[in-house]
Design an enzyme around this catalytic site. Structure first.
Site, PDB file in Angstrom:
ATOM      1  N   GLU A 145       0.839  -1.204   0.000  1.00 46.64           N
ATOM      2  CA  GLU A 145       0.000   0.000   0.000  1.00 46.64           C
ATOM      3  C   GLU A 145       0.871   1.249   0.000  1.00 46.64           C
ATOM      4  O   GLU A 145       1.842   1.344   0.749  1.00 46.64           O
ATOM      5  CB  GLU A 145      -0.888   0.032   1.252  1.00 46.64           C
ATOM      6  CG  GLU A 145      -2.121  -0.846   1.179  1.00 46.64           C
ATOM      7  CD  GLU A 145      -3.279  -0.179   0.468  1.00 46.64           C
ATOM      8  OE1 GLU A 145      -3.062   0.856  -0.197  1.00 46.64           O
ATOM      9  OE2 GLU A 145      -4.396  -0.704   0.576  1.00 46.64           O
ATOM     10  N   HIS A 187      -3.798  -3.173  -8.383  1.00 41.60           N
ATOM     11  CA  HIS A 187      -5.011  -3.765  -7.837  1.00 41.60           C
ATOM     12  C   HIS A 187      -6.097  -3.856  -8.900  1.00 41.60           C
ATOM     13  O   HIS A 187      -6.875  -4.808  -8.936  1.00 41.60           O
ATOM     14  CB  HIS A 187      -5.488  -2.926  -6.647  1.00 41.60           C
ATOM     15  CG  HIS A 187      -6.519  -3.599  -5.807  1.00 41.60           C
ATOM     16  ND1 HIS A 187      -7.043  -3.012  -4.680  1.00 41.60           N
ATOM     17  CD2 HIS A 187      -7.138  -4.810  -5.907  1.00 41.60           C
ATOM     18  CE1 HIS A 187      -7.940  -3.826  -4.140  1.00 41.60           C
ATOM     19  NE2 HIS A 187      -8.008  -4.920  -4.863  1.00 41.60           N
ATOM     20  N   ASP A 197      -7.131   1.362  -8.318  1.00 47.55           N
ATOM     21  CA  ASP A 197      -5.784   1.800  -7.991  1.00 47.55           C
ATOM     22  C   ASP A 197      -4.746   0.907  -8.685  1.00 47.55           C
ATOM     23  O   ASP A 197      -5.037  -0.257  -8.976  1.00 47.55           O
ATOM     24  CB  ASP A 197      -5.570   1.807  -6.473  1.00 47.55           C
ATOM     25  CG  ASP A 197      -5.826   0.470  -5.818  1.00 47.55           C
ATOM     26  OD1 ASP A 197      -6.858  -0.153  -6.113  1.00 47.55           O
ATOM     27  OD2 ASP A 197      -4.994   0.039  -4.999  1.00 47.55           O
TER      28      ASP A 197
END
Length: 432
Positions: A145, A187, A197
């Site tokens: 992330e 993703h 994303d």
């Protein structure tokens, strides 16, 4: 009877879901497990005695809630084949808090802070993080992330890309993952994903160029760095338990081997590092199916010892990046190979390599330098007579999971240059 619109119902559900969300946490579920009732552990998965150890030397550790991932024994029970790039749609601190909340039901292995590219590991790579929204992808991938929002291009700086690329390159080198867009994905590219994303502002071509370059010259402009072979007289310290041997794919004239044991009995490599600063540290070992699948390496950093694990049964016969570490100048025991592991197979100690990472001052000076004679540290790759500027930042990565993702063509011939034994080292002064 009072009717509730679909939008109102969704708002109510979201409010209920995030009632226990910590302050400033991200108000989204980033993928989840992909199963209504994901398993707490895969069959045969063993407890990890080093649960708080990092897999990537450039990261610190902040444990996610055990309710937000599946305990596993990868790559033994699931081969790791992909890396999935995410954007938080929120803040670093908020996301860390949310992953530590047992109600989140979501996590990634790593999170990255935007302002300095700092990397934090929250789930061990051997375990299955719930991040992709697809169970099959979760079982075979590492999730990362990046702080920020996909609707704002300002989050996607070279600092972010380079820090993230160094982490991804390290993961790919350790698990033999090809450096291409079939194996390093967003993703949005996960089958069945409802996220977009890392978004249209994520520059895949630029990012992948950093990934491919991250391990090629160790950041030193091509210098071999300081190499310590286990056969070098006076450069290793080990008990009689470690035996000399020869193996195909070894560095130099031989290796040292030992069986795993639940006790402290490391083999230490002594290295003469020319200056205090950041170094990329590599290990060389032969690849053999009988080697240990979870070999502990211990790096002596300025902040204490850091453990990194390699699967020595695969990807041998080349330099494998352990990570980037702050290390002191001097001649001392700098890296050890430990026998204390829950993995199976022989432990091999072969060779280690230290390559100095140029600081911002040195990079700028090198870029501006006119042709002429330049003297650099012959081994460390750092400007002679100058302490490297401390760089707390390693990257900054941002983007989110909003709208408007521009898919980039999947190019990606793998670029890799090996530094083979016997390659001549720099004299220290060279024409530029």
């Amino acid at each position: 009877m009072r009717l509730v619109t679909r939008a109102a119902a969704a708002a109510i559900a979201a409010a209920l879901l995030f009632t226990a969300t910590p302050a400033n946490a991200d108000q989204h579920r980033d993928g989840g497990s992909g199963l209504a009732d994901p398993p707490a552990a895969t069959p045969g998965a063993r407890p990890d005695p080093e649960a708080s150890s990092v897999d990537y030397g450039g990261a610190d550790w902040a444990a996610a809630s055990t309710k937000n991932y599946t305990v596993a024994d990868r790559p033994r029970d699931h081969k790791i084949k992909q890396v999935v790039i995410h954007v938080m749609q929120g803040t670093y601190e908020g996301t860390k808090s949310w992953f530590q909340n047992p109600k989140a039901q979501v996590t990634t292995h790593y999170i990255m802070r935007a302002k300095d590219g700092h990397v934090t590991q929250m789930v061990r790579e051997k375990n299955i993080a719930w991040h992709a929204g697809n169970w099959d992808v979760n079982t075979e991938s590492i999730g990362i992330e990046h702080e920020g929002w996909i609707s704002e291009s300002k989050w996607f700086t070279d600092t972010v890309y380079k820090s993230s690329a160094a982490l991804v390159r390290d993961i790919c080198d350790r698990y033999g993952i090809p450096l291409d867009r079939d194996h390093i994905i967003g993703h949005v590219e996960v089958p069945g994903a409802d996220h977009t994303d890392p978004g249209k502002y994520w520059d895949w071509d630029r990012y992948m160029s950093f990934v491919r370059a991250a391990g090629d010259d160790g950041g030193s402009g091509g210098d071999d760095g300081v190499i310590v072979d286990d056969a070098t007289t006076g450069r290793i310290t080990a008990s009689a338990t470690w035996k000399s041997a020869t193996m195909s794919g070894q560095y130099g004239s031989g290796v040292h081997v030992a069986d795993p044991v639940k006790a402290s009995d490391p083999l230490w490599f002594k290295a003469a590092l020319p200056t205090t600063g950041k170094y990329r540290v590599y290990a060389w070992h032969p690849a053999d199916a009988g080697n240990n699948d979870k070999t502990p390496y211990i790096v002596h950093t300025t902040g204490g010892n850091v453990s990194v694990y390699l699967d020595q049964s695969v990807s041998g016969g080349t330099w494998r990046l352990l990570g980037e570490f702050a290390m002191a100048a001097g001649d001392y025991d700098a890296v050890a190979v430990s026998r204390w592991t829950g993995g199976s197979g022989r432990i091999v100690a072969d060779a280690v390599r230290f390559v100095g990472v140029l600081g911002a001052v040195e990079r700028d000076a090198r870029a501006r330098r006119k042709p002429g004679l330049s003297c650099l540290w012959a081994r460390g790759g750092m400007a002679e007579g100058r302490r490297p500027k401390a760089e707390g930042a390693r990257g900054t990565t941002h983007a989110g999971e909003g709208e408007g993702f521009d898919r980039v063509s999947k190019n990606g011939a793998r670029v890799q240059r090996r530094n083979q034994p016997g390659r001549p080292r720099s004299s220290g002064c060279r024409k530029t």
